[in-house]
Design a protein around this motif. Structure first.
Motif, PDB file in Angstrom:
ATOM      1  N   LEU A  42       0.845  -1.218  -0.374  1.00  0.00           N
ATOM      2  CA  LEU A  42       0.075  -0.028  -0.059  1.00  0.00           C
ATOM      3  C   LEU A  42       0.824   0.927  -0.021  1.00  0.00           C
ATOM      4  CD1 LEU A  42      -3.023  -1.016   2.425  1.00  0.00           C
ATOM      5  CD2 LEU A  42      -2.918  -0.672  -0.183  1.00  0.00           C
ATOM      6  N   LYS A  43       2.094   1.118   0.695  1.00  0.00           N
ATOM      7  CA  LYS A  43       2.885   2.354   0.451  1.00  0.00           C
ATOM      8  C   LYS A  43       3.342   2.411  -0.861  1.00  0.00           C
ATOM      9  CE  LYS A  43       7.331   2.152   1.678  1.00  0.00           C
ATOM     10  NZ  LYS A  43       8.589   2.067   2.834  1.00  0.00           N
ATOM     11  N   ARG A  44       3.773   1.642  -1.662  1.00  0.00           N
ATOM     12  CA  ARG A  44       4.040   1.701  -3.021  1.00  0.00           C
ATOM     13  C   ARG A  44       2.737   2.068  -3.894  1.00  0.00           C
ATOM     14  NH1 ARG A  44       8.115  -3.306  -4.175  1.00  0.00           N
ATOM     15  NH2 ARG A  44       9.638  -2.791  -2.307  1.00  0.00           N
ATOM     16  N   LEU A  45       1.634   1.625  -3.477  1.00  0.00           N
ATOM     17  CA  LEU A  45       0.363   1.984  -4.129  1.00  0.00           C
ATOM     18  C   LEU A  45       0.184   3.550  -4.115  1.00  0.00           C
ATOM     19  CD1 LEU A  45      -1.991   1.489  -6.005  1.00  0.00           C
ATOM     20  CD2 LEU A  45      -3.437   1.155  -3.711  1.00  0.00           C
ATOM     21  N   ARG A  46       0.404   4.016  -2.838  1.00  0.00           N
ATOM     22  CA  ARG A  46       0.515   5.759  -2.539  1.00  0.00           C
ATOM     23  C   ARG A  46       1.389   6.242  -3.287  1.00  0.00           C
ATOM     24  NH1 ARG A  46       1.852   6.907   3.459  1.00  0.00           N
ATOM     25  NH2 ARG A  46       3.722   6.103   2.530  1.00  0.00           N
ATOM     26  N   ARG A  47       2.541   5.950  -3.514  1.00  0.00           N
ATOM     27  CA  ARG A  47       3.674   6.465  -4.164  1.00  0.00           C
ATOM     28  C   ARG A  47       3.364   6.395  -5.744  1.00  0.00           C
ATOM     29  NH1 ARG A  47       8.711   3.170  -4.123  1.00  0.00           N
ATOM     30  NH2 ARG A  47       7.391   2.049  -6.011  1.00  0.00           N
TER      31      ARG A  47
END
Length: 109
Positions: A42-47
């Protein structure tokens, strides 16, 4: 985030343990690793896709939990982690499947 990676993340969420399917002690090891993975995804999705990430309620809390688990900040209450896993993940799966399905429809996959 590429469609394949998001789709894979959702499938891992769907493979979560069922409520009361195994005791907290054995669950703790599995759950901690899974939450770190989900938080990172999810951190990568946010990025990579801020618009899609904005559709995920609690994303910041999930990423924060990942940070606590990954960096071992303090003691972890595994009963709370169990409760979060068995009650929150079903709704998260539904939410994450929506953009996956939309992307598949848009690309004809």
């Amino acid at each position: 985030m590429p469609l394949k990676r998001l789709s894979w993340s959702v499938s891992l969420l769907a493979a979560r343990p069922k409520r009361n399917s195994f005791p907290i002690s054995s669950f703790a090891q599995r759950s901690s690793a899974n939450w770190r993975f989900w938080g990172e995804a999810l951190k990568r999705l946010r990025r990579d896709d801020a618009d899609t990430a904005a559709r995920v309620p609690g994303l910041e809390r999930i990423v924060g939990l990942r940070n606590v688990l990954a960096h071992e900040y303090g003691d972890i209450n595994y009963e709370i982690l169990w409760l979060a896993t068995t009650t929150e993940i079903p709704g998260l799966i539904t939410i994450l499947n929506e953009p996956v399905d939309e992307a598949r429809d848009a690309t004809g996959l």
